[in-house]
Scaffold this motif. Structure first.
Motif, PDB file in Angstrom:
ATOM      1  N   ALA A 150       0.801  -1.260   0.005  1.00 56.02           N
ATOM      2  CA  ALA A 150      -0.178   0.078   0.120  1.00 56.02           C
ATOM      3  C   ALA A 150       0.833   1.227  -0.092  1.00 56.02           C
ATOM      4  CB  ALA A 150      -0.977  -0.105   1.154  1.00 56.02           C
ATOM      5  N   ALA A 151       1.897   1.329   0.644  1.00 55.95           N
ATOM      6  CA  ALA A 151       2.796   2.331   0.835  1.00 55.95           C
ATOM      7  C   ALA A 151       3.429   2.568  -0.564  1.00 55.95           C
ATOM      8  CB  ALA A 151       3.864   2.152   1.902  1.00 55.95           C
TER       9      ALA A 151
ATOM     10  N   PHE B 293      17.113  10.856  12.761  1.00 54.64           N
ATOM     11  CA  PHE B 293      16.975   9.488  12.205  1.00 54.64           C
ATOM     12  C   PHE B 293      15.805   8.937  12.193  1.00 54.64           C
ATOM     13  CE2 PHE B 293      21.360  10.491  14.203  1.00 54.64           C
ATOM     14  CZ  PHE B 293      22.114  10.090  13.260  1.00 54.64           C
ATOM     15  N   GLN B 294      15.452   8.392  10.967  1.00 53.64           N
ATOM     16  CA  GLN B 294      14.158   7.718  10.862  1.00 53.64           C
ATOM     17  C   GLN B 294      14.276   6.366  10.361  1.00 53.64           C
ATOM     18  OE1 GLN B 294      14.241  10.040   6.899  1.00 53.64           O
ATOM     19  NE2 GLN B 294      13.133   7.983   6.202  1.00 53.64           N
ATOM     20  N   SER B 295      12.985   5.764  10.122  1.00 54.09           N
ATOM     21  CA  SER B 295      12.819   4.207   9.863  1.00 54.09           C
ATOM     22  C   SER B 295      13.173   3.376  10.772  1.00 54.09           C
ATOM     23  CB  SER B 295      13.672   4.278   8.488  1.00 54.09           C
ATOM     24  OG  SER B 295      13.433   5.140   7.465  1.00 54.09           O
ATOM     25  N   GLN B 296      12.763   3.500  12.134  1.00 51.42           N
ATOM     26  CA  GLN B 296      13.033   2.657  13.171  1.00 51.42           C
ATOM     27  C   GLN B 296      12.388   1.311  13.033  1.00 51.42           C
ATOM     28  OE1 GLN B 296      12.223   5.975  14.004  1.00 51.42           O
ATOM     29  NE2 GLN B 296      14.204   6.299  14.027  1.00 51.42           N
ATOM     30  N   PHE B 297      13.011   0.079  13.329  1.00 49.55           N
ATOM     31  CA  PHE B 297      12.209  -1.221  13.204  1.00 49.55           C
ATOM     32  C   PHE B 297      12.740  -2.108  14.247  1.00 49.55           C
ATOM     33  CE2 PHE B 297      12.504  -5.550  11.569  1.00 49.55           C
ATOM     34  CZ  PHE B 297      11.136  -5.627  10.955  1.00 49.55           C
TER      35      PHE B 297
ATOM     36  N   VAL C 264      10.484  11.222  13.488  1.00 55.17           N
ATOM     37  CA  VAL C 264       9.109  11.497  13.502  1.00 55.17           C
ATOM     38  C   VAL C 264       8.663  12.060  14.783  1.00 55.17           C
ATOM     39  CG1 VAL C 264       8.795   9.077  14.627  1.00 55.17           C
ATOM     40  CG2 VAL C 264       6.826  10.180  13.113  1.00 55.17           C
ATOM     41  N   ASP C 265       9.443  11.850  15.874  1.00 57.44           N
ATOM     42  CA  ASP C 265       9.102  12.555  17.115  1.00 57.44           C
ATOM     43  C   ASP C 265       9.573  13.791  17.378  1.00 57.44           C
ATOM     44  OD1 ASP C 265       7.862  10.216  17.913  1.00 57.44           O
ATOM     45  OD2 ASP C 265       9.757   9.226  18.890  1.00 57.44           O
ATOM     46  N   HIS C 266      10.783  13.907  16.741  1.00 56.63           N
ATOM     47  CA  HIS C 266      11.541  15.231  16.700  1.00 56.63           C
ATOM     48  C   HIS C 266      10.902  16.477  16.125  1.00 56.63           C
ATOM     49  CE1 HIS C 266      14.994  17.586  18.259  1.00 56.63           C
ATOM     50  NE2 HIS C 266      15.007  18.167  17.076  1.00 56.63           N
ATOM     51  N   VAL C 267      10.223  16.113  15.069  1.00 60.45           N
ATOM     52  CA  VAL C 267       9.472  17.140  14.360  1.00 60.45           C
ATOM     53  C   VAL C 267       8.264  17.544  14.873  1.00 60.45           C
ATOM     54  CG1 VAL C 267      10.445  16.575  11.762  1.00 60.45           C
ATOM     55  CG2 VAL C 267       8.289  15.720  12.845  1.00 60.45           C
TER      56      VAL C 267
ATOM     57  N   GLU D 160      11.536   5.568   1.905  1.00 61.09           N
ATOM     58  CA  GLU D 160      11.691   6.239   2.924  1.00 61.09           C
ATOM     59  C   GLU D 160      11.554   7.831   2.906  1.00 61.09           C
ATOM     60  OE1 GLU D 160      13.678   2.276   3.159  1.00 61.09           O
ATOM     61  OE2 GLU D 160      13.376   3.845   1.721  1.00 61.09           O
ATOM     62  N   THR D 161      11.585   8.208   1.650  1.00 59.59           N
ATOM     63  CA  THR D 161      11.690   9.785   1.473  1.00 59.59           C
ATOM     64  C   THR D 161      10.281  10.206   1.062  1.00 59.59           C
ATOM     65  OG1 THR D 161      12.526   9.814  -0.524  1.00 59.59           O
ATOM     66  CG2 THR D 161      14.068   9.722   1.145  1.00 59.59           C
ATOM     67  N   LEU D 162       9.955   9.399   0.072  1.00 63.42           N
ATOM     68  CA  LEU D 162       8.414  10.186  -0.685  1.00 63.42           C
ATOM     69  C   LEU D 162       7.183   9.655   0.209  1.00 63.42           C
ATOM     70  CD1 LEU D 162       9.313   9.096  -4.381  1.00 63.42           C
ATOM     71  CD2 LEU D 162       9.367  11.344  -3.429  1.00 63.42           C
ATOM     72  N   GLU D 163       7.277   8.461   0.838  1.00 62.60           N
ATOM     73  CA  GLU D 163       6.326   8.060   1.502  1.00 62.60           C
ATOM     74  C   GLU D 163       6.400   8.359   3.163  1.00 62.60           C
ATOM     75  OE1 GLU D 163       3.385   5.671   4.138  1.00 62.60           O
ATOM     76  OE2 GLU D 163       5.564   5.364   3.868  1.00 62.60           O
ATOM     77  N   GLU D 164       7.620   8.001   3.626  1.00 62.70           N
ATOM     78  CA  GLU D 164       7.886   8.195   5.256  1.00 62.70           C
ATOM     79  C   GLU D 164       7.871   9.641   5.586  1.00 62.70           C
ATOM     80  OE1 GLU D 164      10.568   6.535   8.678  1.00 62.70           O
ATOM     81  OE2 GLU D 164      10.924   5.701   6.758  1.00 62.70           O
TER      82      GLU D 164
END
Length: 344
Positions: free
Chosen positions: A74-75, A252-256, A267-270, A294-298
Motif C-alpha cells: 500500500a505504501a 534518524f528515521q525508519s526505526q524497526f 518522527v518524534d523530533h519534528v 523512505e523519503t516520498l512516503e515516510e
C-alpha cells in the motif's frame, strides 16, 4: 613467432573498464507476492537484521511476511510510477546511470562502461557483473550509492559484489569506492539544493532537519562509523550554508523492531519542534542518493503528518539529489578519482 588462437577458443572481447553503480533495491511490483519476495531477501540479510537465524527466521517467515507485504504494498502504491510500472527509485537510478555514463564517456570515451545494479531485487548484482564481464571489463569499479558507510548498506552491497566474483573463473580486478559523505562536491550539491528551495519560500524555515536513515544504536557501539559520518555531513552542510547552529539538526528515521536506535527519531523530533514554536521546518535526507519509499512516503507523508498534528504550519520536503546536474558531477568526479591508475 605469431601465435594464433585455436578455432574453438572462446571469443575474447576488447578489454574495457566497468563502473557498477549499486543501490538498495526495489520490488518488481506492489502485489503481495512481489512485495514478499523483496522483503524476504531484504530482511533475511544478516547485515540488516543480525539476530541468529534460528530466532529471526521463524518470526520473519510466519508472522512478519504474512502481514507486512500488504502494508508495504500500500505504501509503494502511493508513490508508484504507474506510467513505467516501477518504483521511483528505479526510475531515478536509471536516470542517474545514464547521466553518469554520458559524463564518463565525455572524459574517457568508450573505454569505460557504466552499469547499474540493485542489492535486492532487479537488476541483480550478479546479472550486471556478468554483463560487464561479457563486454570485456577486466577491471570493475564498484560504487555503492550511499554517501555514508554502514554495515547494513555499503557493506552488504560490497558483500554481494564479492560473492558474485567468487563464482567467476577469471575474476576481474576490483575496486570499491569509499564513502563520499564529506566530499566538497557532494556537500556543495546538497547546499545548492537547499538554497534553491529556500529561494522559493517567502519566509525561511525555522529549522532545517537533516533526516538520516536510522540503525540500531548497538551498531555504533560495535564500531559502525555511520552515526559519526552523518553528524559530519550536517556540520559541513551548516558551514557551507552559513546558518546558525540552532537552525539545523540531525535526526534518524525508519526505526524497526524493539531495539533502541540512533536518536533523536525524526518522527518524534519534528513534533517536538512544532510544540516548541518552530512552526516552519524543511527536511532533507542527505543519506539517500535517490528518492524512495523512505523519503516520498515516510518523510513526505508520515513525518509531515506528525509535524502538522503537533501544531506545525509549514512543512517543506527538499528532494534527494537524484539526477540533479550538481549531483551527477559530484558522483562522476568521485568515479574519476577512483579510476586513477587504471585510466587517465
Amino acid at each position: 613467432m605469431i601465435m594464433t588462437r585455436p578455432a574453438d577458443h572462446p571469443e575474447i572481447p576488447e578489454e574495457k573498464i566497468g563502473v557498477l553503480l549499486a543501490n538498495l533495491g526495489t520490488p518488481d511490483g506492489t502485489d503481495y507476492w512481489s512485495m514478499r519476495r523483496y522483503l524476504n531477501e531484504f530482511l533475511s540479510d544478516q547485515r540488516v537484521i543480525d539476530y541468529p537465524k534460528w530466532k529471526w527466521q521463524p518470526l520473519l517467515q510466519l508472522i512478519i511476511l504474512s502481514k507486512r507485504p500488504f502494508s508495504s504494498g500500500a505504501a509503494y502504491r502511493s508513490i508508484w510510477n504507474n506510467e513505467l510500472d516501477e518504483s521511483p527509485l528505479m526510475t531515478i537510478s536509471r536516470a542517474q546511470k545514464e547521466a553518469i555514463a554520458a559524463n564518463i564517456a565525455d572524459r574517457f570515451g568508450d573505454r569505460v562502461v557504466v552499469d547499474l545494479c540493485m542489492r535486492y531485487g532487479n537488476p541483480s548484482t550478479k546479472e550486471r557483473v556478468k554483463a560487464l564481464i561479457a563486454q570485456g571489463c577486466r577491471k570493475i569499479l564498484f560504487l555503492p550509492l550511499y554517501p555514508h558507510y554502514a554495515g547494513a548498506t555499503s557493506a552488504t552491497a560490497n558483500d554481494q559484489f564479492f560473492r558474485v566474483l567468487m563464482q567467476e573463473k577469471w575474476q576481474p580486478t576490483a575496486r570499491i569506492v569509499p564513502p563520499y559523505f564529506d566530499e566538497p562536491t557532494y556537500i556543495d550539491a546538497l547546499a545548492q539544493s537547499v538554497e534553491r528551495r529556500f529561494a522559493d519560500m517567502e519566509t525561511p524555515p525555522d529549522m532545517l532537519v537533516c533526516s538520516y536513515h536510522g540503525v540500531p544504536k548497538r551498531y555504533l557501539m560495535e564500531g559502525d562509523p555511520y552515526h559519526c559520518q552523518c553528524q559530519k555531513t550536517t556540520r559541513l552542510l551548516k558551514e557551507r550554508l552559513g546558518i546558525d547552529e540552532d537552525r539545523i539538526c540531525t535526526t534518524f528515521q525508519s526505526q524497526f523492531g524493539p531495539e533502541d536506535w540512533l536518536r533523536p527519531y525524526t518522527v518524534d523530533h519534528v513534533a517536538d519542534l512544532a510544540r516548541e514554536g518552530k512552526k516552519r521546518i524543511a527536511v532533507i535526507a542527505p543519506a539517500f542518493s535517490a528518492d524512495c519509499i523512505e523519503t516520498l512516503e515516510e518523510i513526505n507523508e508520515e513525518i509531515r503528518e506528525s509535524f502538522e498534528e503537533a501544531g506545525g504550519e509549514e512543512f517543506t520536503y527538499i528532494p534527494c539529489l537524484n539526477d540533479d546536474p550538481a549531483h551527477i558531477a559530484a558522483l562522476s568526479e568521485v568515479i574519476a578519482t577512483n579510476l586513477r591508475g587504471w585510466i587517465e
